[in-house]
Enzyme design. Structure first.
Site, PDB file in Angstrom:
ATOM      1  CE  LYS A   1      -2.946  -2.319   3.149  1.00  0.00           C
ATOM      2  NZ  LYS A   1      -3.508  -2.566   4.502  1.00  0.00           N
ATOM      3  N   GLY A   2       2.169   1.139   0.388  1.00  0.00           N
ATOM      4  CA  GLY A   2       2.701   2.234   0.748  1.00  0.00           C
ATOM      5  C   GLY A   2       3.151   3.187  -0.182  1.00  0.00           C
TER       6      GLY A   2
ATOM      7  CD  GLU B   1       8.169  -0.772  -3.073  1.00  0.00           C
ATOM      8  OE1 GLU B   1       7.416   0.062  -2.406  1.00  0.00           O
ATOM      9  OE2 GLU B   1       8.284  -1.819  -2.926  1.00  0.00           O
TER      10      GLU B   1
ATOM     11  CG  ASP C   1      14.942  -1.121   5.267  1.00  0.00           C
ATOM     12  OD1 ASP C   1      16.079  -1.310   5.229  1.00  0.00           O
ATOM     13  OD2 ASP C   1      14.297  -0.942   6.249  1.00  0.00           O
TER      14      ASP C   1
ATOM     15  CE  LYS D   1      15.251   3.092   6.884  1.00  0.00           C
ATOM     16  NZ  LYS D   1      14.324   2.342   7.927  1.00  0.00           N
TER      17      LYS D   1
ATOM     18  CB  VAL E   1      11.171   7.172   7.946  1.00  0.00           C
ATOM     19  CG1 VAL E   1      12.082   7.706   8.049  1.00  0.00           C
ATOM     20  CG2 VAL E   1      11.339   6.300   6.523  1.00  0.00           C
TER      21      VAL E   1
ATOM     22  CG  ASP F   1       2.479   0.597   7.520  1.00  0.00           C
ATOM     23  OD1 ASP F   1       3.396   0.260   6.981  1.00  0.00           O
ATOM     24  OD2 ASP F   1       1.696  -0.207   8.397  1.00  0.00           O
TER      25      ASP F   1
ATOM     26  NE  ARG G   1      -0.885   1.931   4.916  1.00  0.00           N
ATOM     27  CZ  ARG G   1       0.197   0.840   4.734  1.00  0.00           C
ATOM     28  NH1 ARG G   1       1.238   1.394   4.220  1.00  0.00           N
ATOM     29  NH2 ARG G   1       0.147  -0.191   5.156  1.00  0.00           N
TER      30      ARG G   1
HETATM   31  C1  PRP Z   1       7.131  -1.752   2.809  1.00  0.00           C
HETATM   32  C2  PRP Z   1       7.495  -0.768   1.389  1.00  0.00           C
HETATM   33  C3  PRP Z   1       8.204  -1.455   0.646  1.00  0.00           C
HETATM   34  C4  PRP Z   1       8.914  -2.565   1.343  1.00  0.00           C
HETATM   35  C5  PRP Z   1      10.473  -2.163   1.544  1.00  0.00           C
HETATM   36  O1  PRP Z   1       5.961  -2.537   2.426  1.00  0.00           O
HETATM   37  O2  PRP Z   1       6.240  -0.297   1.099  1.00  0.00           O
HETATM   38  O3  PRP Z   1       7.631  -2.177  -0.427  1.00  0.00           O
HETATM   39  O4  PRP Z   1       8.313  -2.430   2.595  1.00  0.00           O
HETATM   40  O5  PRP Z   1      11.138  -3.086   2.272  1.00  0.00           O
HETATM   41  P1  PRP Z   1      12.042  -3.914   2.051  1.00  0.00           P
HETATM   42  O6  PRP Z   1      12.977  -3.230   1.198  1.00  0.00           O
HETATM   43  O7  PRP Z   1      13.083  -4.297   3.431  1.00  0.00           O
HETATM   44  O8  PRP Z   1      11.533  -5.165   1.597  1.00  0.00           O
HETATM   45  P2  PRP Z   1       5.333  -3.361   3.634  1.00  0.00           P
HETATM   46  O9  PRP Z   1       5.589  -4.621   3.523  1.00  0.00           O
HETATM   47  O10 PRP Z   1       5.310  -2.630   4.832  1.00  0.00           O
HETATM   48  O11 PRP Z   1       3.889  -3.215   3.235  1.00  0.00           O
HETATM   49  P3  PRP Z   1       3.156  -1.982   2.775  1.00  0.00           P
HETATM   50  O12 PRP Z   1       3.406  -1.181   1.615  1.00  0.00           O
HETATM   51  O13 PRP Z   1       1.663  -2.208   2.402  1.00  0.00           O
HETATM   52  O14 PRP Z   1       2.985  -0.786   4.067  1.00  0.00           O
END
Ligand code: PRP
Length: 179
Positions: free
Chosen positions: A42-43, A98, A102, A130, A152, A158, A164
């Site tokens: 969703k991010g 994205e 991370d 990051k 963050v 989130d 969000r």
């Molecule tokens: C978050 C973000 C990226 C991912 C990055 O998604 O939106 O898709 O994590 O992290 P990574 O590089 O360590 O894989 P999340 O799993 O929190 O789902 P969301 O977008 O629904 O919050």
């Protein structure tokens, strides 16, 4: 919500400026490529809306919902595909959008999936990078900001599904997730 934020890293105005800068570059790079823009739910939803309005190219839009954080502050390492694309991407040029890269595990999972499905070209645009968090070798082609290794939230990102809708990216006060 503002009371839970230690400091603002990127304001709404700075994010819009970054979207405009990236959109201009994407307009040049994707001219005549008719890409499918894939927003990673969703991010990435808020940033996607900003960037696509700055791209003056014929483009399709699709969404995929992939999750690995399950609401916490650290990647679980297990990637779940919650909602798949609705488009056949065989032979198509893809732009992934994205909110943050991370560990890179989510992006690697998605790139591998798109390659299996025979995408022609895959490029990645992220609001935040990051780099210090990286566990696997993936890179974005278009980056809004490089962020320090802090937790963050905001502008799509989130903590336990909240924050969000903050109109900026900020560092969450540690007491919010340690209490
Ligand atoms: C978050 C973000 C990226 C991912 C990055 O998604 O939106 O898709 O994590 O992290 P990574 O590089 O360590 O894989 P999340 O799993 O929190 O789902 P969301 O977008 O629904 O919050």
């Amino acid at each position: 919500m503002d009371n839970d934020i230690e400091r603002v890293l990127y304001s709404r105005e700075e994010i819009l400026q970054a979207a405009a800068r990236l959109g201009k570059q994407l307009t040049t790079d994707f001219k005549d490529k008719k890409p499918i823009v894939i927003s990673v739910l969703k991010g990435a939803i808020l940033f996607t809306v900003d960037v696509i309005k700055e791209m003056d190219v014929y483009a399709e839009l699709d969404f995929i919902d992939i999750s690995s954080y399950h609401g916490g502050t650290e990647s679980s390492g297990q990637i779940d595909l919650l909602h798949d694309l609705g488009t056949d991407i065989d032979g198509r040029n893809i732009l992934i959008i994205e909110d943050i890269i991370d560990t890179g595990r989510t992006l690697k999972y998605l790139i591998d999936l798109l390659k299996q499905r025979n995408a022609a070209e895959i490029k990645v645009c992220t609001l935040l990078d990051k780099e210090e968090g990286r566990a696997v070798d993936v890179k974005a082609d278009y980056i809004g900001f490089s962020v320090p290794n802090e937790f963050v939230v905001g502008y799509g990102l989130d903590y336990k599904e909240l924050y969000r809708n903050l109109p900026y990216v900020g560092v969450l006060k540690p007491e919010v997730y340690t209490s």
